[in-house]
Design a protein around this motif. Structure first.
Motif, PDB file in Angstrom:
ATOM      1  N   LEU A 225      43.674  14.956  22.495  1.00  0.00           N
ATOM      2  CA  LEU A 225      45.126  14.840  22.550  1.00  0.00           C
ATOM      3  C   LEU A 225      45.659  15.953  23.439  1.00  0.00           C
ATOM      4  O   LEU A 225      45.350  17.130  23.216  1.00  0.00           O
ATOM      5  N   HIS A 226      46.470  15.594  24.434  1.00  0.00           N
ATOM      6  CA  HIS A 226      47.005  16.613  25.337  1.00  0.00           C
ATOM      7  C   HIS A 226      48.298  16.105  25.948  1.00  0.00           C
ATOM      8  O   HIS A 226      48.607  14.905  25.917  1.00  0.00           O
ATOM      9  N   LEU A 227      49.069  17.007  26.514  1.00  0.00           N
ATOM     10  CA  LEU A 227      50.347  16.665  27.119  1.00  0.00           C
ATOM     11  C   LEU A 227      50.152  16.227  28.567  1.00  0.00           C
ATOM     12  O   LEU A 227      49.350  16.801  29.297  1.00  0.00           O
ATOM     13  N   GLU A 228      50.927  15.190  28.962  1.00  0.00           N
ATOM     14  CA  GLU A 228      50.955  14.756  30.352  1.00  0.00           C
ATOM     15  C   GLU A 228      52.393  14.523  30.745  1.00  0.00           C
ATOM     16  O   GLU A 228      53.229  14.146  29.908  1.00  0.00           O
ATOM     17  N   MET A 268      41.202  21.582  16.147  1.00  0.00           N
ATOM     18  CA  MET A 268      40.359  20.435  15.799  1.00  0.00           C
ATOM     19  C   MET A 268      40.730  19.905  14.428  1.00  0.00           C
ATOM     20  O   MET A 268      41.174  20.633  13.541  1.00  0.00           O
ATOM     21  N   ASN A 269      40.536  18.585  14.273  1.00  0.00           N
ATOM     22  CA  ASN A 269      40.760  17.893  13.010  1.00  0.00           C
ATOM     23  C   ASN A 269      39.598  16.933  12.845  1.00  0.00           C
ATOM     24  O   ASN A 269      39.516  15.928  13.541  1.00  0.00           O
ATOM     25  N   SER A 270      38.663  17.231  11.958  1.00  0.00           N
ATOM     26  CA  SER A 270      37.438  16.436  11.840  1.00  0.00           C
ATOM     27  C   SER A 270      37.756  15.064  11.276  1.00  0.00           C
ATOM     28  O   SER A 270      38.765  14.845  10.621  1.00  0.00           O
ATOM     29  N   VAL A 271      36.853  14.123  11.544  1.00  0.00           N
ATOM     30  CA  VAL A 271      37.065  12.743  11.135  1.00  0.00           C
ATOM     31  C   VAL A 271      37.057  12.566   9.632  1.00  0.00           C
ATOM     32  O   VAL A 271      37.619  11.630   9.087  1.00  0.00           O
ATOM     33  N   GLU A 272      36.404  13.505   8.912  1.00  0.00           N
ATOM     34  CA  GLU A 272      36.345  13.356   7.453  1.00  0.00           C
ATOM     35  C   GLU A 272      37.688  13.663   6.805  1.00  0.00           C
ATOM     36  O   GLU A 272      37.968  13.223   5.694  1.00  0.00           O
ATOM     37  N   GLY A 299      34.380  10.545  16.596  1.00  0.00           N
ATOM     38  CA  GLY A 299      35.717  10.264  16.100  1.00  0.00           C
ATOM     39  C   GLY A 299      36.567  11.477  15.828  1.00  0.00           C
ATOM     40  O   GLY A 299      37.734  11.335  15.454  1.00  0.00           O
ATOM     41  N   SER A 300      36.022  12.691  15.986  1.00  0.00           N
ATOM     42  CA  SER A 300      36.810  13.896  15.729  1.00  0.00           C
ATOM     43  C   SER A 300      37.960  14.008  16.727  1.00  0.00           C
ATOM     44  O   SER A 300      37.858  13.553  17.871  1.00  0.00           O
ATOM     45  N   LEU A 301      39.050  14.624  16.271  1.00  0.00           N
ATOM     46  CA  LEU A 301      40.231  14.829  17.099  1.00  0.00           C
ATOM     47  C   LEU A 301      40.275  16.273  17.593  1.00  0.00           C
ATOM     48  O   LEU A 301      40.008  17.201  16.830  1.00  0.00           O
ATOM     49  N   ILE A 302      40.623  16.445  18.854  1.00  0.00           N
ATOM     50  CA  ILE A 302      40.817  17.778  19.420  1.00  0.00           C
ATOM     51  C   ILE A 302      42.177  17.806  20.108  1.00  0.00           C
ATOM     52  O   ILE A 302      42.493  16.934  20.930  1.00  0.00           O
TER      53      ILE A 302
END
Length: 814
Positions: A225-228, A268-272, A299-302
Motif C-alpha cells: 500500500l502506497h501513495l500515488e 506491516m500487518n500480517s495476514v493472520e 498475503g501480508s500487507l505492507i
C-alpha cells in the motif's frame, strides 16, 4: 461431458438469498467456483483452491447448454452496452490482464509475448494499455502474427526451425535490449525456453523482481500500500494497493527498490491479524532482515510512507484508514463548452452513489458558467488518449454509469441521450483514425435506412449509392448492415458504436456484388501485348502496382499487378462457370477476345494479391462461402486445365546460378494424394525440372515479408505418449502451403549457396522498415497532437495511472 467455460447468459431464476441479480439480467460467468473456504480464499486467491469447481474440467461439466446452474457470487451483471459475445470474452481477457499485473508491466517496459492466439492477442492489448513501449510477438502462424501487427505489436517473429537462443537473439536485436517482461501464451516447451533465454538477466521476471530458485527462495505474494498522484496536480494523492512477489530470503528494504521510491517508513500487518488497527512499524535497523525473519507470509500487507511525511497522513490516531484504494472521493470535470469562463477544470467531491445530474450542476456553478447550460449540457468520460466517449445519462449514478472515481469527464454542449436513444459515432470511408468521427443521437427504433439518411445529411453527402458498416474491434470496417429495414436495436447497435458511411449500393438479397480485377503473371510473355492493350484501353481503372518489367528476373513483387475491370453483381445460386461467362461480358474484357471460359482461372483477392483458387466450375458460388466483402481476379491461361480436388497449383521458379535472381515462373500441379510431405513435393519438383532429387533445394516465398523459408525433409518428431511418428505436413505451420504459393528451386550442381533471397527482397525489406518507422512517427505525432488539444485544460501529456482503465470491445475474430 458438457463443454464450455467462457460464457454469458440470461438469468431465468435466482435463489431466495440472491439480492444483486434478478430474472432477465444478462451476466458473464466466472467458470471457477471454490467448494470450500480455505487459506487461499482468505487471501483472495481462491483460484488456487485444489478442490475448486471449474467448468468443462473433468469431472466437472461445462456451461455450453440451454440451462445452467451457477453460483450467484460468480455471475457478473453485464452493462447494457456490452453484448453477449463481448461478455464471453471477459474470461480470456482477464488472463491477459492478470498476466500483465503479475509481471507489473508499466510505462516504458519492453515486453515479449510468446504466442499470438486469442490469449496472446489480449495480452498484447493489455500490455500496450498499461504503457509498454515496445512489444514483440512470436508465433508459428503468419496469419496470427499479421493480426497481432494490426492490433499494435511493434515487431513480430515467425518461428520456424530456429533454436531458443536464436529466437532470443532476434528479440534482442529488434528491441535493442533484452525485454524486462516475458509472457508465454502458448504452453509450448520451445517457447518457454526462448522466453528464458530472451528475458533480462536470463531469469524469470515476476512482479518486477528477479526471483531465484530453491527452498530458501520461496516466493511470497505481498500487498504493498502506497501513495500515488491521482489528481491533475501534485496535491491530490490516493492510496493504492499493488501485489508484488519477493523471494522469502530477500531483504525487507527491497520493497523500496520494487516501487522505485526513496527510503521511507514501512508498517506491516500480517495476514493472520483480523484487527485493522494492528499495524507495526519496522525499525530502520531491521531493513536488512529478510521477509521470512520478519514473519511475513503470503498475503501480508505492507504500508509505505515517506520518511518526512506526517505520521498521521495515512493512519489516524487510532490507526484506522482515512482513505483506502476503494474510497476515492473526487471526479475531475473539464470545461469543453468553450464559454468565456476562466476556469478550465474543477474537482468535484463525489461518491459512487452520486447522481450524474448533481455532479453536472455543481460543475457548472464552480466553473462559473451560464445557468442556461443546465438545460443543454452533458458529462462525457475522457479516455486515456483524451478522446471524449459517449455521454452519461443524467439519471444514472457513477456506479451505474461505470465511471471510475478519480477519473476525468468533460462538460460538453448538448443533451445526453435518453434511455431509448443511441449515441453513435460515424465517419466517411474506411481509412479513419480515432477522434476523427462525427457524432449523432438517434432513436434505437430507427431503421438502418433512416439512420443512413440522417448521417448522410449531417456529413453533407448526397445520393443513394451508400451503405453502412459497423466498425469492428480492431478499428476496421466490418460486415455491412444489409437489413436496411431492421431497427438499430434489432441489429444490437449500442451507444458508443462507430458506423462507417461506405460508398456503393448493397446488392439485393441473395446476390453478391464483387469488384473484378485482371491478373496477368509475368510468366506468360506471349500475352504481354494483350496486357498492355488492356492497360491502355482501360486507363481510367486503378492499379495496385505497376506491371513487372518484361524479362526482369525475380519472384513476383510484393505489390502484384492487378487492374480493376469493374463491379459485377451475380446471384449466389450461380455457378463458377456462369461467373466466368458474365465476367467475359465486361467491356474491358471483351477487348482481350478470350476464346473460352475454360481459359480463365478465378482467384479471391486478399491483401492486394491472389489468395484462394476457385475450382470446379459446376459448384454454386454460395458453396465457396465468399462473403460480401470478397474481391475476385481473373487470370488468362495458355491452355485448358482440369485440377482435381487433391491437386495443388504452385508457381515454381528456378534460381539462376551465380545471380541473386530467378527465371520466369512456371505452373506446377502437385498431386497430394499420398500426403502433403516435403519429400513428396521435392520429388515432384525434381521430376518437373528433370533434376536429381538429392541435388535440389526448395523454399517457399512469403511475399508479404520478402522472405524465403527452405523446405527440407526435417526429422519427424516422436510423440512422448504414443511413441508414434507424427507425419510432417506442409499444410500446417510454418509453411501453410496452398494454391498459388511461389516455390524457389536451387540446382545444387551449379549453386550451393544457402541464400534464396534476391536484390528485390533486400529492397522490399528496407522499404518495409522505412514504412514501419514512418507509421510509428506518425502515431507519435498524432498522440502528441491529441494531447495538445487538452493541454490548455491542464491535462498532462503522460496518462495518469488511475485513468488508464482498459476498455476493449470485441466484435469478431477473423
Amino acid at each position: 461431458m458438457v463443454l464450455g467455460y467462457e460464457a454469458t447468459g440470461t438469468v431465468t431464476k435466482v435463489g431466495p438469498m440472491v439480492k444483486h441479480l434478478k430474472p432477465g439480467d444478462r451476466v458473464a460467468i466466472e467458470p471457477g467456483v471454490p467448494r470450500e473456504i480455505n487459506e487461499f480464499c482468505k487471501i483472495g486467491r481462491y483460484n488456487l483452491t485444489p478442490s475448486i469447481f471449474f467448468c468443462a474440467t473433468p469431472p466437472d461439466g461445462g456451461n455450453l447448454c440451454r440451462f445452467y446452474k451457477h453460483s450467484a457470487d460468480f455471475c457478473y451483471k453485464l452493462p447494457d452496452g456490452v453484448t453477449f459475445e463481448e461478455g464471453a470474452l471477459i474470461e480470456p481477457l482477464s488472463v491477459g490482464i492478470y498476466a500483465c499485473h503479475r509481471r507489473s508491466v508499466s510505462l516504458g517496459n519492453k515486453v515479449l509475448v510468446c504466442g499470438a492466439g486469442p490469449v496472446g492477442i489480449v495480452t498484447l492489448l493489455v500490455a500496450k494499455a498499461m504503457g509498454a513501449s515496445q512489444v514483440v510477438v512470436t508465433d508459428l502462424s503468419a496469419s496470427w502474427l499479421t493480426k497481432a501487427k494490426e492490433v499494435g505489436a511493434d515487431f513480430t517473429i515467425q518461428v520456424a526451425k530456429e533454436t531458443p537462443q536464436e529466437i532470443a537473439s532476434k528479440v534482442e536485436s529488434l528491441l535493442g535490449s533484452k525485454p524486462e517482461v516475458t509472457i508465454d501464451c502458448s504452453g509450448a516447451e520451445p517457447s518457454i525456453q526462448s522466453g528464458i533465454y530472451a528475458t533480462h538477466s536470463g531469469r524469470t521476471s515476476v512482479g518486477g523482481v528477479q526471483i531465484q530458485t530453491g527452498f530458501d527462495c520461496e516466493p511470497l505474494l505481498l500487498h504493498i500500500l502506497h501513495l500515488e498522484l491521482s489528481g491533475e496536480g501534485s496535491e491530490c494523492e490516493q492510496l493504492v494497493e499493488s501485489p508484488h512477489v519477493f523471494p522469502a530470503n530477500a531483504e525487507v528494504g527491497t520493497v523500496f527498490t520494487a516501487l522505485g521510491t526513496p527510503e521511507g517508513v514501512l508498517l506491516m500487518n500480517s495476514v493472520e491479524s483480523t484487527d485493522e488497527e494492528c499495524w507495526t512499524a519496522i525499525p530502520q535497523e531491521d531493513m536488512k532482515k529478510t521477509f521470512r525473519e520478519q514473519g511475513l507470509r503470503n498475503g501480508s500487507l505492507i504500508l509505505v510512507q515517506d520518511s518526512d511525511s506526517d505520521d498521521n497522513s495515512l493512519l489516524s490516531k487510532q490507526g484506522r484508514w482515512t482513505s483506502s484504494m476503494n474510497e476515492l472521493n473526487w471526479l475531475q470535470v473539464k470545461n469543453f463548452c468553450q464559454s468565456g469562463s476562466e476556469e478550465k477544470q474543477v474537482q468535484i467531491a463525489v461518491t459512487m452513489h452520486t447522481v450524474v445530474f448533481d455532479i453536472r450542476i455543481k460543475a457548472i456553478k464552480e466553473l462559473k458558467l451560464m445557468k442556461e447550460l443546465a438545460e443543454n449540457s452533458c458529462l462525457r468520460p475522457i479516455d486515456r488518449n483524451g478522446r471524449l466517449l459517449c455521454p452519461v445519462p443524467d439519471t444514472s449514478t457513477l456506479e451505474e454509469a461505470e465511471v471510475k472515481m478519480g477519473s476525468s469527464v468533460g462538460l460538453c454542449l448538448g443533451k445526453a441521450p435518453t434511455s431509448s436513444q443511441l449515441f453513435l459515432f460515424f465517419a466517411l470511408g474506411t481509412d479513419i483514425h480515432p477522434g476523427a468521427e462525427l457524432e449523432v443521437i438517434v432513436e434505437e427504433t430507427l431503421s438502418v435506412r433512416d439512420c443512413l439518411k440522417i448521417m448522410l445529411e449531417k456529413s453533407g453527402q448526397q445520393g443513394e449509392m451508400w451503405h453502412l458498416r459497423k466498425m469492428d474491434w480492431c478499428y476496421e470496417a466490418g460486415e455491412p448492415l444489409c437489413e436496411e429495414d431492421a431497427t438499430l436495436k434489432e441489429l444490437m447497435i449500442c451507444s458508443g458504436d462507430t458506423l462507417l458511411l461506405t460508398e456503393g449500393k448493397l446488392p439485393s438479397p441473395g446476390h453478391l456484388k464483387m469488384p473484378i480485377w485482371w491478373y496477368q503473371p509475368e510468366r506468360l510473355s506471349g500475352h504481354r501485348e494483350s496486357w498492355d492493350h488492356l492497360n491502355c484501353a482501360f486507363s481510367q481503372g486503378s492499379s495496385w502496382g505497376a506491371a513487372p518489367t518484361q524479362g526482369a528476373p525475380g519472384p513476383e513483387p510484393a505489390e502484384v499487378s492487378l487492374l480493376y475491370l469493374g463491379d459485377m453483381e451475380i446471384s449466389e445460386e450461380a455457378t463458377l462457370a456462369e461467373l466466368k461467362s458474365k465476367a467475359l461480358a465486361l467491356p474491358s474484357v471483351l477487348k482481350l477476345a478470350v476464346q473460352s471460359t475454360s481459359l480463365l482461372r478465378v482467384w479471391t483477392v486478399e491483401s492486394k494479391r491472389p489468395s484462394r483458387l476457385l475450382r470446379t466450375g459446376w459448384r454454386q458460388l454460395k458453396e465457396y462461402r465468399l462473403g460480401r466483402r470478397t474481391e475476385l481476379c481473373l487470370e488468362l491461361l495458355q491452355k485448358e486445365e482440369d485440377l482435381g480436388p487433391r491437386d495443388v497449383l504452385l508457381r515454381t521458379q528456378l534460381r539462376i546460378p551465380g545471380e541473386r535472381a530467378y527465371s520466369l515462373a512456371k505452373d506446377l500441379v502437385w498431386d497430394t494424394t499420398r500426403g502433403w510431405t516435403a519429400g513428396s513435393l521435392r520429388q515432384r519438383v525434381a521430376d518437373f525440372y528433370s533434376l536429381p532429387v538429392e541435388k535440389i533445394e526448395i523454399a517457399k516465398y512469403f511475399p508479404e515479408k520478402f522472405e524465403w523459408l527452405p523446405i527440407s525433409s526435417w526429422n519427424q518428431q516422436i510423440a512422448k505418449r504414443k511413441k508414434k511418428k507424427n507425419q510432417d505436413t506442409l499444410q500446417g505451420g510454418p509453411y501453410y502451403l496452398k494454391d498459388g504459393d511461389t516455390i524457389g528451386i536451387k540446382n545444387l550442381l551449379f549453386d550451393d549457396n544457402d541464400d534464396f533471397s534476391t536484390i528485390r527482397d533486400d529492397i522490399g525489406k528496407e522499404n518495409q522498415k522505412r514504412t514501419a518507422l514512418e507509421k510509428k512517427k506518425s502515431r507519435e505525432v498524432q498522440r502528441t497532437q491529441s494531447s495538445d488539444v487538452f493541454s490548455n485544460s491542464g491535462m498532462p501529456t503522460r496518462p495518469r495511472g488511475p485513468e488508464a482503465s482498459l476498455s476493449i470491445h470485441v466484435a469478431s475474430f477473423r
